[in-house]
Design a protein around this motif. Structure first.
Motif, PDB file in Angstrom:
ATOM      1  N   THR A 276       0.838  -1.220   0.000  1.00  0.00           N
ATOM      2  CA  THR A 276       0.000   0.000   0.000  1.00  0.00           C
ATOM      3  C   THR A 276       0.860   1.253   0.000  1.00  0.00           C
ATOM      4  OG1 THR A 276      -0.121  -0.012   2.409  1.00  0.00           O
ATOM      5  CG2 THR A 276      -1.864  -1.194   1.217  1.00  0.00           C
ATOM      6  N   LEU A 277       2.103   1.123   0.429  1.00  0.00           N
ATOM      7  CA  LEU A 277       2.971   2.294   0.466  1.00  0.00           C
ATOM      8  C   LEU A 277       3.612   2.576  -0.884  1.00  0.00           C
ATOM      9  CD1 LEU A 277       4.761   1.686   3.912  1.00  0.00           C
ATOM     10  CD2 LEU A 277       2.876   3.250   3.414  1.00  0.00           C
ATOM     11  N   VAL A 278       4.039   1.502  -1.569  1.00  0.00           N
ATOM     12  CA  VAL A 278       4.803   1.713  -2.792  1.00  0.00           C
ATOM     13  C   VAL A 278       3.926   2.090  -3.968  1.00  0.00           C
ATOM     14  CG1 VAL A 278       6.602   0.133  -2.006  1.00  0.00           C
ATOM     15  CG2 VAL A 278       4.695  -0.747  -3.374  1.00  0.00           C
ATOM     16  N   VAL A 279       2.631   1.898  -3.846  1.00  0.00           N
ATOM     17  CA  VAL A 279       1.769   2.260  -4.975  1.00  0.00           C
ATOM     18  C   VAL A 279       1.472   3.752  -4.989  1.00  0.00           C
ATOM     19  CG1 VAL A 279       0.717  -0.023  -5.060  1.00  0.00           C
ATOM     20  CG2 VAL A 279      -0.317   1.753  -3.652  1.00  0.00           C
ATOM     21  N   LEU A 280       1.906   4.483  -3.978  1.00  0.00           N
ATOM     22  CA  LEU A 280       1.671   5.925  -3.949  1.00  0.00           C
ATOM     23  C   LEU A 280       2.482   6.620  -5.027  1.00  0.00           C
ATOM     24  CD1 LEU A 280       1.786   6.563  -0.084  1.00  0.00           C
ATOM     25  CD2 LEU A 280      -0.237   6.413  -1.557  1.00  0.00           C
ATOM     26  N   ASP A 281       1.916   7.678  -5.557  1.00  0.00           N
ATOM     27  CA  ASP A 281       2.625   8.456  -6.568  1.00  0.00           C
ATOM     28  C   ASP A 281       3.728   9.270  -5.913  1.00  0.00           C
ATOM     29  OD1 ASP A 281       0.952   7.488  -8.536  1.00  0.00           O
ATOM     30  OD2 ASP A 281      -0.499   9.153  -8.287  1.00  0.00           O
ATOM     31  N   PRO A 282       4.922   9.328  -6.554  1.00  0.00           N
ATOM     32  CA  PRO A 282       5.993  10.163  -5.997  1.00  0.00           C
ATOM     33  C   PRO A 282       5.539  11.618  -5.910  1.00  0.00           C
ATOM     34  CG  PRO A 282       6.838   8.675  -7.686  1.00  0.00           C
ATOM     35  CD  PRO A 282       5.349   8.582  -7.766  1.00  0.00           C
ATOM     36  N   ALA A 283       5.956  12.284  -4.822  1.00  0.00           N
ATOM     37  CA  ALA A 283       5.569  13.680  -4.609  1.00  0.00           C
ATOM     38  C   ALA A 283       6.602  14.325  -3.701  1.00  0.00           C
ATOM     39  CB  ALA A 283       4.173  13.759  -4.007  1.00  0.00           C
ATOM     40  N   ASP A 284       6.626  15.642  -3.754  1.00  0.00           N
ATOM     41  CA  ASP A 284       7.531  16.394  -2.887  1.00  0.00           C
ATOM     42  C   ASP A 284       6.955  16.590  -1.491  1.00  0.00           C
ATOM     43  OD1 ASP A 284       9.370  16.643  -4.930  1.00  0.00           O
ATOM     44  OD2 ASP A 284       8.472  18.532  -5.659  1.00  0.00           O
ATOM     45  N   THR A 285       5.639  16.362  -1.339  1.00  0.00           N
ATOM     46  CA  THR A 285       4.971  16.599  -0.060  1.00  0.00           C
ATOM     47  C   THR A 285       4.534  15.281   0.546  1.00  0.00           C
ATOM     48  OG1 THR A 285       4.154  18.711  -0.898  1.00  0.00           O
ATOM     49  CG2 THR A 285       3.101  17.841   1.090  1.00  0.00           C
ATOM     50  N   PRO A 286       4.844  15.033   1.809  1.00  0.00           N
ATOM     51  CA  PRO A 286       4.397  13.800   2.457  1.00  0.00           C
ATOM     52  C   PRO A 286       2.881  13.778   2.580  1.00  0.00           C
ATOM     53  CG  PRO A 286       6.178  14.829   3.704  1.00  0.00           C
ATOM     54  CD  PRO A 286       5.725  15.835   2.684  1.00  0.00           C
ATOM     55  N   VAL A 287       2.322  12.560   2.691  1.00  0.00           N
ATOM     56  CA  VAL A 287       0.894  12.373   2.898  1.00  0.00           C
ATOM     57  C   VAL A 287       0.695  11.535   4.152  1.00  0.00           C
ATOM     58  CG1 VAL A 287       0.310  12.550   0.459  1.00  0.00           C
ATOM     59  CG2 VAL A 287       0.866  10.315   1.432  1.00  0.00           C
ATOM     60  N   THR A 288      -0.463  11.657   4.727  1.00  0.00           N
ATOM     61  CA  THR A 288      -0.804  10.887   5.932  1.00  0.00           C
ATOM     62  C   THR A 288      -1.752   9.783   5.532  1.00  0.00           C
ATOM     63  OG1 THR A 288      -0.580  12.883   7.284  1.00  0.00           O
ATOM     64  CG2 THR A 288      -1.751  11.020   8.249  1.00  0.00           C
ATOM     65  N   MET A 289      -1.451   8.567   5.940  1.00  0.00           N
ATOM     66  CA  MET A 289      -2.297   7.433   5.596  1.00  0.00           C
ATOM     67  C   MET A 289      -2.180   6.370   6.681  1.00  0.00           C
ATOM     68  SD  MET A 289      -0.107   5.505   2.606  1.00  0.00           S
ATOM     69  CE  MET A 289      -1.234   4.136   2.628  1.00  0.00           C
ATOM     70  N   GLY A 290      -3.117   5.463   6.697  1.00  0.00           N
ATOM     71  CA  GLY A 290      -3.095   4.388   7.660  1.00  0.00           C
ATOM     72  C   GLY A 290      -2.331   3.186   7.121  1.00  0.00           C
ATOM     73  N   VAL A 291      -1.467   2.602   7.966  1.00  0.00           N
ATOM     74  CA  VAL A 291      -0.701   1.401   7.621  1.00  0.00           C
ATOM     75  C   VAL A 291      -1.264   0.256   8.449  1.00  0.00           C
ATOM     76  CG1 VAL A 291       1.560   0.316   7.573  1.00  0.00           C
ATOM     77  CG2 VAL A 291       1.323   2.757   7.065  1.00  0.00           C
ATOM     78  N   GLU A 292      -1.626  -0.826   7.773  1.00  0.00           N
ATOM     79  CA  GLU A 292      -2.266  -1.952   8.449  1.00  0.00           C
ATOM     80  C   GLU A 292      -1.369  -2.497   9.563  1.00  0.00           C
ATOM     81  OE1 GLU A 292      -4.084  -6.386   7.398  1.00  0.00           O
ATOM     82  OE2 GLU A 292      -3.296  -5.094   5.797  1.00  0.00           O
ATOM     83  N   GLY A 293      -1.931  -2.585  10.751  1.00  0.00           N
ATOM     84  CA  GLY A 293      -1.207  -3.123  11.896  1.00  0.00           C
ATOM     85  C   GLY A 293      -0.295  -2.122  12.580  1.00  0.00           C
TER      86      GLY A 293
END
Length: 477
Positions: free
Chosen positions: A111-128
């Motif tokens: 779920t992390l590596v499918v994110l599009d590269p960007a200069d700004t971090p994003v907040t998301m939930g990581v399982e577990g």
């Protein structure tokens, strides 16, 4: 002389009081200010903490990887919980976990590596693992690099700050409430003393007599340098004017009463002479012309009426001066019975009804004056109602009072004079018209009110077309 005014027990927080409104509004303003300050402080702290976390992400992403599956070790400069993923080869779709917690699963990493590269971090939930701040970039070799740090680095200190700010806010609100209450109570004490003075003045008997106003606002509460002091000074000036006006009214009333008493007393002798000469002349009425005889009879009747008026005026003058009544235990039952008998003899065209209780009713009264009260009420019903009117006289005992009521089913008292029916020379000229042959000086009900008041009792009127009731209440022994 200024008399200290007793201040009633303060109730500053009673519903509807000015003090309550001031305290609550002041507390509300402090609450709004502290809550707003806490909110903007928390918002600024959130932005600072998140910026710091983003800086750590950028540093972690720029650092050289340690090697595959090195895991998270205590003392890592990036901090505990760091996730660091690097693509093995550009476009391969395979990633090495150069640093990650043991709880990170393959699905969670996907779920992390499918994110599009960007200069700004994003907040998301990581399982577990919960919330993470994630930054994805492509390096010079075309590989995808992923760095993620737990968002708890922001939430935990921010939550602690919010709890502390909430406690301080509640404390500030409570402190402001207590402080505002103390300040408002102290500030409103002069106004409360002014209100107490006004209340005491309102309780003074100012309707008659020498009305002296001993109450004044103290000099400290009449200081013109502040708002309440100006009101207090104006209140004192108003009391001075009122006292002067009452004194002038009392002097005028005294002169009028004295004039009425003197004039009535002086009129008794010439009236007695007129009646005497008239009666003497009427003894030889057979020798007089019919017109002269009729004129003498009218003179005799009018002199009788004027004598009654003079006696009533003298009685009212004595009552105004403070009557000395002979108050004794009096049998009101017998008194009412005799008064109705007299009214029945004077007005046989009316229907006279007595409603007496089985037991004797006693009162502490002047027998002759109380009899005059009942007789005047019966005479008023007889004179101002047409023949055939039913007049009911009731007597009863209510608590510590003897209650006498006189009711009739006549035309009633006109609304325009009901409020002043017990004043002197008040007459019913419309509905309760004086019947032919009736005699009234216009003072009967005034005498009733004055005598009853001298007994410490009350007299009231309840009237409507077809129903009129006068009720007298006097104390029982």
């Amino acid at each position: 002389m200024t008399i200290p005014v007793p201040v009633p027990p303060p109730r500053p927080m009673a519903r509807g009081t000015l003090a309550r409104r001031l305290v609550l509004r002041t507390t509300a303003l402090v609450a709004i200010a502290t809550i707003a300050l806490s909110f903007f402080t928390a918002l600024a702290s959130f932005q600072i903490l998140q910026a710091q976390l983003d800086g750590r992400l950028q540093s972690a992403l720029n650092a050289s990887p340690r090697g595959p599956d090195s895991g998270t070790k205590p003392g890592d400069p990036e901090g505990s919980g760091l996730i660091r993923l690097v693509q093995r080869a550009p476009g391969s779709g395979l990633f090495d976990s150069t640093q990650a917690p043991d709880a990170l699963t393959a699905d969670a990493a996907a779920t992390l590596v499918v994110l599009d590269p960007a200069d700004t971090p994003v907040t998301m939930g990581v399982e577990g693992l919960g919330l993470y701040r994630v930054l994805v970039k492509v390096d010079q070799r075309g590989r995808i690099n992923v760095a993620a740090l737990p968002f708890s680095a922001v939430i935990t200190p921010l939550t602690r700050q919010l709890l502390i700010a909430g406690g301080l806010t509640l404390g500030a609100i409570a402190l402001s409430f207590v402080g505002a209450r103390q300040v408002v109570e102290r500030s409103l004490r002069p106004l409360n003393r002014l209100a107490a003075a006004a209340t005491e003045v309102a309780s003074l008997p100012l309707s008659s007599g020498d009305a002296h106003l001993p109450v004044r606002v103290t000099a400290a509460d009449a200081d013109p340098s502040n708002e309440v002091g100006r009101v207090g000074a104006a209140f004192n000036r108003m009391l001075d004017h009122v006292e002067a006006a009452l004194a002038a009214r009392h002097r005028s009333e005294t002169r009028v009463r004295q004039f009425v008493a003197d004039a009535s007393h002086e009129l008794r002798n010439p009236l007695a002479a007129i009646r005497g000469y008239t009666e003497l002349t009427l003894r030889d009425a057979d020798t007089l012309p019919p017109d002269a005889s009729h004129a003498l009879e009218r003179i005799d009747a009018e002199s009788d009426r004027m004598s009654a008026l003079v006696e009533d005026l003298l009685l009212l003058a004595r009552l105004d001066s403070g009557p000395a009544l002979d108050l004794q235990p009096t049998d009101v039952t017998e008194l009412v019975l005799n008064a109705v008998d007299g009214a029945r003899a004077a007005g046989p065209q009316h229907s006279w009804v007595l409603d007496l209780p089985d037991e004797i009713v006693m009162a502490r009264a002047d027998q002759h004056r109380l009899y005059q009260v009942v007789a005047n009420l019966l005479a008023n019903a007889r004179v101002h109602t047409p023949p055939g009117t039913r007049v009911v006289t009731r007597l009863r005992r209510e608590g510590d009072q003897a209650v006498i009521s006189v009711s009739d089913n006549g035309p009633g008292v006109p609304p325009e004079i009901r409020d002043n029916v017990f004043e002197r020379f008040a007459r019913a000229d419309a509905s309760r018209v004086r019947q032919a042959g009736g005699s009234s000086t216009g003072l009967g009900l005034a005498i009733v009110a004055a005598v009853v008041a001298a007994h410490g009792g009350t007299v009231t009127l309840d009237s409507a077309p077809g129903h009129t009731t006068f009720t007298v209440r006097v104390p029982s022994p």
